[in-house]
Scaffold this active site. Structure first.
Site, mmCIF file in Angstrom:
data_model
loop_
_atom_site.group_PDB
_atom_site.id
_atom_site.type_symbol
_atom_site.label_atom_id
_atom_site.label_comp_id
_atom_site.label_asym_id
_atom_site.label_seq_id
_atom_site.Cartn_x
_atom_site.Cartn_y
_atom_site.Cartn_z
ATOM 1 N N ARG A 76 7.164 -2.364 -4.637
ATOM 2 C CA ARG A 76 6.856 -0.934 -4.569
ATOM 3 C C ARG A 76 5.480 -0.778 -3.932
ATOM 4 O O ARG A 76 4.493 -1.320 -4.434
ATOM 5 C CB ARG A 76 6.866 -0.315 -5.967
ATOM 6 C CG ARG A 76 6.342 1.085 -5.985
ATOM 7 C CD ARG A 76 6.451 1.778 -7.349
ATOM 8 N NE ARG A 76 5.732 3.030 -7.254
ATOM 9 C CZ ARG A 76 4.640 3.326 -7.950
ATOM 10 N NH1 ARG A 76 4.155 2.488 -8.849
ATOM 11 N NH2 ARG A 76 4.027 4.472 -7.767
ATOM 12 N N HIS A 120 0.248 8.189 -2.918
ATOM 13 C CA HIS A 120 -0.276 7.451 -4.077
ATOM 14 C C HIS A 120 -1.813 7.488 -4.009
ATOM 15 O O HIS A 120 -2.437 6.625 -3.401
ATOM 16 C CB HIS A 120 0.239 5.999 -4.056
ATOM 17 C CG HIS A 120 -0.065 5.235 -5.302
ATOM 18 N ND1 HIS A 120 0.892 4.557 -6.038
ATOM 19 C CD2 HIS A 120 -1.222 5.024 -5.956
ATOM 20 C CE1 HIS A 120 0.328 3.972 -7.078
ATOM 21 N NE2 HIS A 120 -0.961 4.231 -7.043
ATOM 22 N N GLU A 165 2.190 9.688 -10.051
ATOM 23 C CA GLU A 165 1.320 10.189 -11.128
ATOM 24 C C GLU A 165 0.653 11.526 -10.814
ATOM 25 O O GLU A 165 -0.582 11.636 -10.785
ATOM 26 C CB GLU A 165 0.247 9.148 -11.485
ATOM 27 C CG GLU A 165 0.820 7.925 -12.148
ATOM 28 C CD GLU A 165 -0.201 7.107 -12.941
ATOM 29 O OE1 GLU A 165 -1.408 7.388 -12.847
ATOM 30 O OE2 GLU A 165 0.209 6.188 -13.659
ATOM 31 N N ASN A 293 5.621 5.152 -15.050
ATOM 32 C CA ASN A 293 4.470 4.263 -15.203
ATOM 33 C C ASN A 293 4.107 4.232 -16.674
ATOM 34 O O ASN A 293 3.779 5.272 -17.267
ATOM 35 C CB ASN A 293 3.274 4.775 -14.396
ATOM 36 C CG ASN A 293 3.472 4.598 -12.897
ATOM 37 O OD1 ASN A 293 4.481 4.038 -12.466
ATOM 38 N ND2 ASN A 293 2.521 5.066 -12.115
ATOM 39 N N TYR A 295 1.722 2.447 -19.542
ATOM 40 C CA TYR A 295 0.615 1.575 -19.934
ATOM 41 C C TYR A 295 0.307 1.693 -21.420
ATOM 42 O O TYR A 295 0.089 0.701 -22.081
ATOM 43 C CB TYR A 295 -0.656 1.928 -19.137
ATOM 44 C CG TYR A 295 -0.570 1.547 -17.681
ATOM 45 C CD1 TYR A 295 -0.940 0.279 -17.255
ATOM 46 C CD2 TYR A 295 -0.115 2.455 -16.726
ATOM 47 C CE1 TYR A 295 -0.868 -0.082 -15.916
ATOM 48 C CE2 TYR A 295 -0.040 2.105 -15.389
ATOM 49 C CZ TYR A 295 -0.407 0.833 -14.990
ATOM 50 O OH TYR A 295 -0.325 0.475 -13.671
ATOM 51 N N GLU A 352 5.419 0.972 -13.043
ATOM 52 C CA GLU A 352 4.141 0.276 -13.246
ATOM 53 C C GLU A 352 4.014 -0.111 -14.703
ATOM 54 O O GLU A 352 4.351 0.667 -15.597
ATOM 55 C CB GLU A 352 2.938 1.182 -12.916
ATOM 56 C CG GLU A 352 2.693 1.385 -11.454
ATOM 57 C CD GLU A 352 1.449 2.220 -11.165
ATOM 58 O OE1 GLU A 352 0.458 2.137 -11.920
ATOM 59 O OE2 GLU A 352 1.492 2.957 -10.162
HETATM 60 C C1 NOJ Z 1 -1.706 4.059 -12.221
HETATM 61 C C2 NOJ Z 1 -1.955 4.261 -10.769
HETATM 62 O O1 NOJ Z 1 -0.762 4.648 -10.145
HETATM 63 C C3 NOJ Z 1 -2.539 3.045 -10.084
HETATM 64 O O2 NOJ Z 1 -2.978 3.442 -8.836
HETATM 65 C C4 NOJ Z 1 -3.647 2.447 -10.930
HETATM 66 O O3 NOJ Z 1 -4.270 1.381 -10.299
HETATM 67 C C5 NOJ Z 1 -3.048 2.016 -12.251
HETATM 68 N N1 NOJ Z 1 -2.547 3.189 -12.930
HETATM 69 C C6 NOJ Z 1 -4.021 1.326 -13.176
HETATM 70 O O4 NOJ Z 1 -5.005 2.230 -13.522
#
Ligand code: NOJ
Length: 447
Positions: A76, A120, A165, A293, A295, A352
């Site tokens: 990606r 992005h 995002e 995404n 995290y 992600e």
């Molecule tokens: C999400 C973002 O899409 C990416 O650009 C960034 O590096 C990562 N989070 C980590 O922060």
């Protein structure tokens, strides 16, 4: 329990143009927001000069061969709008098209499925000069750019994401000053977000008319949001926070309206144009898939004083990585189940997921990333568990394939990559996690 994956599961890795390409003044590229604002206030970028990134611009062919050796099924990446339209919304730069054309060919030759974002983090600076996402003309500029990309690359790109995002790159950039144009105005933010959704629909409409072989959606940052207590006020606050942060994008893109829970919320809804629902109705095209995404989770409780009626609280039981992300792998399972229940029939991709350590300056030691191996194992287990529980997840993309410039979120200070980049020489070295992921992919299962 056995942590298997379906045969056609896309084990991937992700990255973005502005975080690894460099080559900022090459191939006719125009200035993007990172390049521009880095020179205006380098402190906001922690010294993360975009020109000093990993040089994927020149090294993509050998980097892609390395991905092939790992066995990666999909990559990606993003197209830099300012390489295609360097000076404004009209004049196209052929060198930019040739560059991505060759990169996409290299991926296809390596048997790696291309997934590409159109935007992005890296708007061309001319977009900001011309009023940014707040200017309703943004919708047409984005449509024109999308059409050029679909026309040139659409025969080979299997998955497109319009926007990555937007909760950060539009909402937080206009409401809280997170990224360019660094504004702090909730009214402007809501208007810009609405334009962003219409721009997404515009690209969707154009893509659908072109009858191309791939699929198109968007990539949303999804934080499962947990309430502090059983108190209905806290529960409501958590649901509302989730709706404002993630549902704000998911509901329009998948259902054609803003989240029900916000419907009577004057603080937010009064900032939209009066005819917002008509604009959604007239333009809606359902996304083919959603990129997620993931995290960290979020913990929210009710607040009588905060503008939004909620505030975060700290969960002491969850460790936090150097980058500030809380670890909670099960949150990924919860998110997958949320999609299964809320948007049945929509396939998702975990676009992600990754962990960062702060660099400490010893390159050899920094290659031994057992913490990343553990992180990947735990998260991939949750993905497998969710698939076995009926979630439709087409792939998982580790963030990130190689060390990045985290730009306004940390410059070059954090290690995110399966591949280490020595930023002095631009040499690449495989980390332990690279070999671990290679094994996972070869076995089609996680230990
Ligand atoms: C999400 C973002 O899409 C990416 O650009 C960034 O590096 C990562 N989070 C980590 O922060």
């Amino acid at each position: 329990m056995n942590f298997k994956f379906p045969k056609d599961f896309l084990f991937g890795a992700a990255c973005s143009a502005c975080q690894i390409e460099a080559g900022c003044k090459e191939g006719g590229k125009g200035e993007d927001v990172g390049e521009h604002f880095y020179t205006v206030f380098p402190e906001k970028y922690f010294g993360g000069d975009p020109a000093k990134a990993a040089d994927f611009y020149h090294r993509y062919r050998s980097d892609i061969l390395d991905m092939k050796e790992m066995g990666l099924k999909s990559f990606r990446f993003s197209i830099s709008w300012s390489r295609i339209f360097p000076n404004g919304p009209v004049e196209i730069c052929q060198a930019g098209i040739d560059y991505y054309d060759d990169m996409i060919n290299a991926l296809v030759e390596a048997g790696i499925v291309p997934m590409f974002d159109l935007w992005h983090c890296d708007l061309p600076y001319w977009v900001i000069e011309m009023g940014g996402v707040l200017n309703p003309e943004f919708i047409d500029w984005f449509g024109t750019y999308a059409e050029v990309c679909f026309k040139h690359f659409g025969d080979r790109v299997a998955y497109w994401s319009t926007i990555n995002e937007p909760s950060i790159n539009i909402m937080a950039s206009y409401a809280y000053g997170a990224n360019a144009p660094f504004m702090k105005d909730m009214g402007a933010a809501i208007q810009a977000c609405h334009n962003g959704i219409l721009a997404h629909f515009k690209a969707m409409q154009i893509y659908k008319k072109m009858n191309l072989p791939g699929k198109i959606g968007a990539v949303i940052h999804v934080e499962p949001t947990y309430s502090e207590s059983h108190d209905p006020k806290d529960q409501y606050a958590a649901d509302r926070r989730f709706a404002f942060y993630a549902g704000w994008w998911l509901d329009p893109m998948l259902k054609g309206h803003y989240p029900e829970i916000l419907k009577n919320d004057a603080y937010i809804m009064d900032k939209l144009p009066a005819n917002f629902q008509k604009e959604l109705d007239d333009n809606f095209v359902k996304a083919d898939f959603m990129g997620v995404n993931f995290y960290n989770p979020n913990h929210t409780k009710h607040s009588d004083t905060a503008d939004m009626g909620y505030e975060n609280y700290k969960n002491e039981f969850m460790p936090v990585d150097d980058y500030g992300f809380m670890y909670y792998p099960q949150g990924l399972f919860d998110v997958a189940m949320y999609f299964k229940n809320t948007y049945p029939g929509t396939q998702i991709f975990i676009t992600e997921n990754g962990i960062a350590k702060k660099k400490w300056g010893n390159l050899e030691e920094e290659r031994k990333d057992d913490y990343r191996v553990r992180y990947m194992r735990e998260h991939l287990r949750e993905v497998s568990r969710a698939i076995q529980a009926g979630a439709d997840i087409g792939g998982y993309y580790c963030w990130t394939i190689m060390d990045t410039n985290e730009l306004y979120a940390g410059g070059f200070n954090y290690i995110f990559g399966l591949v280490q980049v020595d930023f002095e020489t631009k040499e690449r070295y495989r980390r332990d996690s690279w070999y671990y992921y290679q094994k996972v992919i070869a076995n089609g299962m996680v230990d």
